[in-house]
Motif scaffolding. Structure first.
Motif, PDB file in Angstrom:
ATOM      1  N   ALA A 243      -9.033  13.945   2.047  1.00  0.00           N
ATOM      2  CA  ALA A 243      -8.654  12.577   2.545  1.00  0.00           C
ATOM      3  C   ALA A 243      -7.585  12.362   3.371  1.00  0.00           C
ATOM      4  CB  ALA A 243      -8.543  11.575   1.218  1.00  0.00           C
ATOM      5  N   GLY A 244      -6.518  13.080   3.006  1.00  0.00           N
ATOM      6  CA  GLY A 244      -5.197  12.882   3.788  1.00  0.00           C
ATOM      7  C   GLY A 244      -4.247  11.996   2.889  1.00  0.00           C
ATOM      8  N   ASN A 245      -3.394  11.494   3.632  1.00  0.00           N
ATOM      9  CA  ASN A 245      -2.269  10.717   3.146  1.00  0.00           C
ATOM     10  C   ASN A 245      -2.693   9.365   3.195  1.00  0.00           C
ATOM     11  OD1 ASN A 245      -0.307  12.865   2.419  1.00  0.00           O
ATOM     12  ND2 ASN A 245       0.297  13.027   4.633  1.00  0.00           N
ATOM     13  N   GLN A 246      -2.453   8.609   2.064  1.00  0.00           N
ATOM     14  CA  GLN A 246      -3.087   7.322   1.803  1.00  0.00           C
ATOM     15  C   GLN A 246      -1.989   6.339   2.680  1.00  0.00           C
ATOM     16  OE1 GLN A 246      -3.394   5.622  -2.021  1.00  0.00           O
ATOM     17  NE2 GLN A 246      -4.126   3.608  -1.379  1.00  0.00           N
ATOM     18  N   THR A 247      -2.210   5.330   3.387  1.00  0.00           N
ATOM     19  CA  THR A 247      -1.341   4.369   4.030  1.00  0.00           C
ATOM     20  C   THR A 247      -2.008   2.918   3.379  1.00  0.00           C
ATOM     21  OG1 THR A 247      -2.805   3.851   5.929  1.00  0.00           O
ATOM     22  CG2 THR A 247      -1.335   5.899   6.025  1.00  0.00           C
ATOM     23  N   ASN A 248      -0.987   1.861   4.100  1.00  0.00           N
ATOM     24  CA  ASN A 248      -1.580   0.389   3.572  1.00  0.00           C
ATOM     25  C   ASN A 248      -2.393  -0.170   4.837  1.00  0.00           C
ATOM     26  OD1 ASN A 248       0.234   0.257   1.366  1.00  0.00           O
ATOM     27  ND2 ASN A 248       1.962  -0.156   2.617  1.00  0.00           N
ATOM     28  N   ALA A 249      -2.826   0.747   5.593  1.00  0.00           N
ATOM     29  CA  ALA A 249      -3.761   0.262   6.673  1.00  0.00           C
ATOM     30  C   ALA A 249      -4.971   1.243   6.846  1.00  0.00           C
ATOM     31  CB  ALA A 249      -3.012   0.169   7.860  1.00  0.00           C
TER      32      ALA A 249
END
Length: 349
Positions: A243-249
């Motif tokens: 999934a990778g690194n989560q962001t707010n966007a």
């Protein structure tokens, strides 16, 4: 009232004896109607292929000289057809056939990572090295329908399959992993399992794979190639994209113009490769609806005796941008036909 008897009525025989054009001529007083003149030679059509006609042989032309060399060095050639001589106007308007755009094949890293078989069995997932079980036979039926659609369709999006559910805890990740394991067993195909549940990723831990950059990193950073984030496993034909690194966007990145380009690289030059997305529940997070715009098939997992009809209808509405949606009933303990595939092989349960 109007006195109708005073309105003059034309003679019945006269009206019936004259045609509509004759009556119009008498009414408007035009007696010299004639057809418009037609030119003897019509203008040449525009933007159409030039008709091929055999060119007349040039008088007293010198014969073509054959290339010098032994006959064995020359491959047999078909006779050449005479090419038409086109005027400058026809050359400008004649369509030119564009060469097909064949993109090079994109392969993934050669570094192979081991999938923990003990983890698979602990979580009740398929073991590619294990015997034939009821679970394997069930997912063989599920994958066959999806593969049939992917291979028969001319739409490249049919090779992308979204696995989701209306609500959490209905088994969508369980079904996504087992479906990928079952499809990887095909003799002539590859599968990329994408962990698109960025808020709660779990595929890497369930398979015992190392963490690393993934889908969201490739979407957020143009300098990161998505193929460099794909993990090759020791299960033949199975690849995993974290999934990778989560962001707010996250939802905005999935809805951006860069997403189709990134996803296209997962299957570029590899028509035998399929992509399975494990997305968040459709009613719990928006990425499921965003990903539905980029897939050709969707598999909605509903849990027996738990998923409500209204929740299912709302989820189908959110995923309706996908033109082919299939339902998968999970955790069903009753079969109307009474079939149990595992019993036939001696491995019930």
């Amino acid at each position: 009232m109007t006195e109708h008897s005073r309105i003059p009525v034309p003679a019945k025989d006269a009206r019936q004896s004259k045609s509509l054009f004759e009556r119009a001529e008498g009414m408007f007083g035009e007696s010299n109607f004639s057809a418009a003149p037609v030119p003897r030679k019509l203008a040449e059509p525009v933007n159409r292929p030039v008709a091929r006609t055999a060119a007349a042989p040039a008088p007293e032309a010198a014969p073509a000289t054959a290339p010098v060399g032994p006959p064995s060095d020359l491959a047999p050639q078909a006779p050449l057809a005479a090419a038409p001589v086109a005027s400058p106007a026809s050359v400008a308007t004649a369509p030119v056939a564009a060469a097909p755009n064949q993109l090079p094949r994109i392969d993934f890293s050669d570094a192979v990572h081991h999938v923990d078989r003990d983890q698979l069995e602990y979580h009740g997932l398929l073991n590619p090295d294990g015997p034939v079980t009821t679970l394997l036979e069930e997912f063989r039926i599920v994958k066959r329908k999806l593969l049939q659609t992917a291979r028969a369709s001319q739409d490249p999006l049919a090779r992308r399959i979204l696995v989701s559910s209306p609500l959490p805890n209905e088994g969508k990740t369980f079904c996504a992993i087992n479906l990928a394991l079952a499809m990887a067993a095909e003799r002539d195909g590859e599968v990329v399992l994408v962990d698109a549940d960025v808020a709660k990723p779990s595929i890497l831990s369930l398979l015992g794979l190392p963490k690393g950059p993934g889908l969201m990193d490739a979407l957020a950073n143009p300098a990161i190639a998505v193929e460099d984030c794909v993990i090759a496993t020791d299960i033949p034909g199975l690849f995993v994209l974290p999934a990778g690194n989560q962001t707010n966007a996250d939802s905005e990145y999935l809805a951006s113009a860069r997403t189709p380009q990134v996803l296209a690289r997962l299957t570029q030059g590899a028509p035998e490769r399929l992509v399975i997305f494990d997305s968040p529940p459709a009613l719990a997070a928006s990425p499921a609806a965003d990903l539905a715009n980029h897939v050709g098939q969707a598999l909605v997992v509903v849990r027996a005796d738990k998923t409500g009809q209204s929740a299912l209808e709302d989820a189908l509405t959110l995923l309706s941008t996908c033109r082919d949606i299939k339902l998968l009933l999970n955790d069903a303990s009753f079969s109307p036909s009474g079939r149990r595939f595992g019993d036939y092989y001696g491995y019930g349960g």
